[in-house]
Design a protein around this motif. Structure first.
Motif, PDB file in Angstrom:
ATOM      1  N   ALA A 154      19.871  25.173  -4.864  1.00 37.80           N
ATOM      2  CA  ALA A 154      18.419  25.378  -4.871  1.00 37.80           C
ATOM      3  C   ALA A 154      18.058  26.476  -5.871  1.00 37.80           C
ATOM      4  N   ASN A 155      16.851  26.395  -6.389  1.00 34.01           N
ATOM      5  CA  ASN A 155      16.356  27.384  -7.330  1.00 34.01           C
ATOM      6  C   ASN A 155      16.260  28.755  -6.651  1.00 34.01           C
ATOM      7  N   THR A 156      16.591  29.813  -7.400  1.00 39.12           N
ATOM      8  CA  THR A 156      16.505  31.172  -6.854  1.00 39.12           C
ATOM      9  C   THR A 156      15.098  31.748  -6.953  1.00 39.12           C
ATOM     10  N   GLY A 157      14.259  31.147  -7.779  1.00 42.27           N
ATOM     11  CA  GLY A 157      12.901  31.667  -7.963  1.00 42.27           C
ATOM     12  C   GLY A 157      12.809  32.729  -9.044  1.00 42.27           C
ATOM     13  N   ASP A 158      13.910  32.989  -9.749  1.00 46.99           N
ATOM     14  CA  ASP A 158      13.883  33.971 -10.828  1.00 46.99           C
ATOM     15  C   ASP A 158      13.133  33.399 -12.031  1.00 46.99           C
ATOM     16  N   ILE A 159      12.274  34.222 -12.620  1.00 44.49           N
ATOM     17  CA  ILE A 159      11.509  33.803 -13.782  1.00 44.49           C
ATOM     18  C   ILE A 159      11.660  34.820 -14.905  1.00 44.49           C
ATOM     19  N   GLY A 160      11.439  34.362 -16.119  1.00 45.45           N
ATOM     20  CA  GLY A 160      11.377  35.246 -17.274  1.00 45.45           C
ATOM     21  C   GLY A 160       9.916  35.472 -17.619  1.00 45.45           C
ATOM     22  N   VAL A 161       9.534  36.730 -17.808  1.00 44.36           N
ATOM     23  CA  VAL A 161       8.153  37.091 -18.102  1.00 44.36           C
ATOM     24  C   VAL A 161       8.135  37.749 -19.475  1.00 44.36           C
ATOM     25  N   PHE A 162       7.295  37.225 -20.367  1.00 45.40           N
ATOM     26  CA  PHE A 162       7.273  37.679 -21.757  1.00 45.40           C
ATOM     27  C   PHE A 162       5.849  38.009 -22.195  1.00 45.40           C
ATOM     28  N   THR A 163       5.707  39.101 -22.929  1.00 48.51           N
ATOM     29  CA  THR A 163       4.434  39.455 -23.544  1.00 48.51           C
ATOM     30  C   THR A 163       4.512  39.018 -25.000  1.00 48.51           C
ATOM     31  N   ILE A 164       3.543  38.210 -25.417  1.00 51.70           N
ATOM     32  CA  ILE A 164       3.526  37.671 -26.776  1.00 51.70           C
ATOM     33  C   ILE A 164       2.120  37.832 -27.356  1.00 51.70           C
ATOM     34  N   PRO A 165       1.971  37.726 -28.682  1.00 54.10           N
ATOM     35  CA  PRO A 165       0.625  37.760 -29.268  1.00 54.10           C
ATOM     36  C   PRO A 165      -0.209  36.569 -28.784  1.00 54.10           C
ATOM     37  N   LYS A 166      -1.476  36.821 -28.489  1.00 53.21           N
ATOM     38  CA  LYS A 166      -2.373  35.773 -27.983  1.00 53.21           C
ATOM     39  C   LYS A 166      -2.438  34.582 -28.931  1.00 53.21           C
ATOM     40  N   LYS A 167      -2.387  34.831 -30.223  1.00 52.87           N
ATOM     41  CA  LYS A 167      -2.501  33.738 -31.193  1.00 52.87           C
ATOM     42  C   LYS A 167      -1.306  32.777 -31.136  1.00 52.87           C
ATOM     43  N   GLN A 168      -0.231  33.158 -30.426  1.00 52.55           N
ATOM     44  CA  GLN A 168       0.948  32.304 -30.313  1.00 52.55           C
ATOM     45  C   GLN A 168       1.084  31.659 -28.930  1.00 52.55           C
ATOM     46  N   GLU A 169       0.041  31.781 -28.121  1.00 47.18           N
ATOM     47  CA  GLU A 169       0.073  31.242 -26.759  1.00 47.18           C
ATOM     48  C   GLU A 169       0.281  29.730 -26.741  1.00 47.18           C
ATOM     49  N   ILE A 170      -0.397  29.009 -27.605  1.00 51.06           N
ATOM     50  CA  ILE A 170      -0.294  27.543 -27.612  1.00 51.06           C
ATOM     51  C   ILE A 170       1.128  27.098 -27.918  1.00 51.06           C
ATOM     52  N   LYS A 171       1.780  27.777 -28.851  1.00 55.84           N
ATOM     53  CA  LYS A 171       3.173  27.432 -29.177  1.00 55.84           C
ATOM     54  C   LYS A 171       4.068  27.622 -27.958  1.00 55.84           C
ATOM     55  N   ALA A 172       3.851  28.712 -27.222  1.00 54.85           N
ATOM     56  CA  ALA A 172       4.664  28.987 -26.034  1.00 54.85           C
ATOM     57  C   ALA A 172       4.400  27.945 -24.950  1.00 54.85           C
ATOM     58  N   ARG A 173       3.169  27.537 -24.791  1.00 55.37           N
ATOM     59  CA  ARG A 173       2.832  26.521 -23.789  1.00 55.37           C
ATOM     60  C   ARG A 173       3.508  25.193 -24.125  1.00 55.37           C
ATOM     61  N   ARG A 174       3.598  24.879 -25.403  1.00 55.87           N
ATOM     62  CA  ARG A 174       4.272  23.641 -25.813  1.00 55.87           C
ATOM     63  C   ARG A 174       5.756  23.662 -25.454  1.00 55.87           C
ATOM     64  N   LEU A 175       6.312  24.868 -25.322  1.00 55.60           N
ATOM     65  CA  LEU A 175       7.720  25.015 -24.943  1.00 55.60           C
ATOM     66  C   LEU A 175       7.904  25.044 -23.418  1.00 55.60           C
ATOM     67  N   GLY A 176       6.813  24.896 -22.687  1.00 53.57           N
ATOM     68  CA  GLY A 176       6.901  24.869 -21.225  1.00 53.57           C
ATOM     69  C   GLY A 176       6.617  26.189 -20.541  1.00 53.57           C
ATOM     70  N   PHE A 177       6.185  27.195 -21.288  1.00 55.95           N
ATOM     71  CA  PHE A 177       5.838  28.482 -20.683  1.00 55.95           C
ATOM     72  C   PHE A 177       4.428  28.389 -20.102  1.00 55.95           C
ATOM     73  N   GLU A 178       4.209  29.110 -19.000  1.00 56.14           N
ATOM     74  CA  GLU A 178       2.904  29.118 -18.342  1.00 56.14           C
ATOM     75  C   GLU A 178       2.295  30.500 -18.474  1.00 56.14           C
ATOM     76  N   LEU A 179       0.979  30.543 -18.522  1.00 52.97           N
ATOM     77  CA  LEU A 179       0.247  31.803 -18.609  1.00 52.97           C
ATOM     78  C   LEU A 179       0.302  32.510 -17.264  1.00 52.97           C
ATOM     79  N   VAL A 180       0.563  33.811 -17.281  1.00 54.34           N
ATOM     80  CA  VAL A 180       0.573  34.613 -16.060  1.00 54.34           C
ATOM     81  C   VAL A 180      -0.833  35.156 -15.859  1.00 54.34           C
ATOM     82  N   ASN A 181      -1.375  34.963 -14.677  1.00 56.60           N
ATOM     83  CA  ASN A 181      -2.690  35.532 -14.351  1.00 56.60           C
ATOM     84  C   ASN A 181      -2.517  36.973 -13.948  1.00 56.60           C
ATOM     85  N   ASP A 182      -3.218  37.864 -14.651  1.00 55.78           N
ATOM     86  CA  ASP A 182      -3.087  39.303 -14.364  1.00 55.78           C
ATOM     87  C   ASP A 182      -3.863  39.709 -13.164  1.00 55.78           C
TER      88      ASP A 182
END
Length: 109
Positions: free
Chosen positions: A81-109
């Motif tokens: 079973a999944n452990t629930g561990d996630i990787g959290v990354f801060t990136i430039p806003k202008k590169q958000e779409i590229k990250a989403r295409r790779l399967g990353f999700e936006l974290v709500n602050d």
């Protein structure tokens, strides 16, 4: 007179540093993705975090900060079973779409 000048100068520098920090944060977003670590499989959280960071870097996304965390959910305790561990990354806003295409999700602050 000299004392008032120094106080004014220090206050000005303090205000400048606060405004620079605020403007820097406005240009960034925080994204996350599961590390894919499974229970009983001996996967390394740090190795999985490096792997996700490399995925971002390979896509020419600048990683400004990274950390591992958990998804905040309860997970069944069973091998595989999944452990629930996630990787959290801060990136430039202008590169958000590229990250989403790779399967990353936006974290709500």
């Amino acid at each position: 007179m000299h004392r008032y000048f120094m106080i004014t100068l220090l206050c000005s520098l303090f205000c400048l540093s606060c405004s620079l920090e605020a403007s820097n944060k406005e240009g960034t977003v925080t994204v996350m993705k599961s590390l894919g670590v499974k229970q009983c499989e001996g996967g390394s959280v740090s190795a999985a975090l490096i792997q996700l960071k490399n995925q971002l870097l390979k896509a020419q996304i600048n990683v400004l900060d990274e950390k591992s965390s958990d998804d905040g959910m309860m997970h069944i305790m069973v091998c595989g079973a999944n452990t629930g561990d996630i990787g959290v990354f801060t990136i430039p806003k202008k590169q958000e779409i590229k990250a989403r295409r790779l399967g990353f999700e936006l974290v709500n602050d």
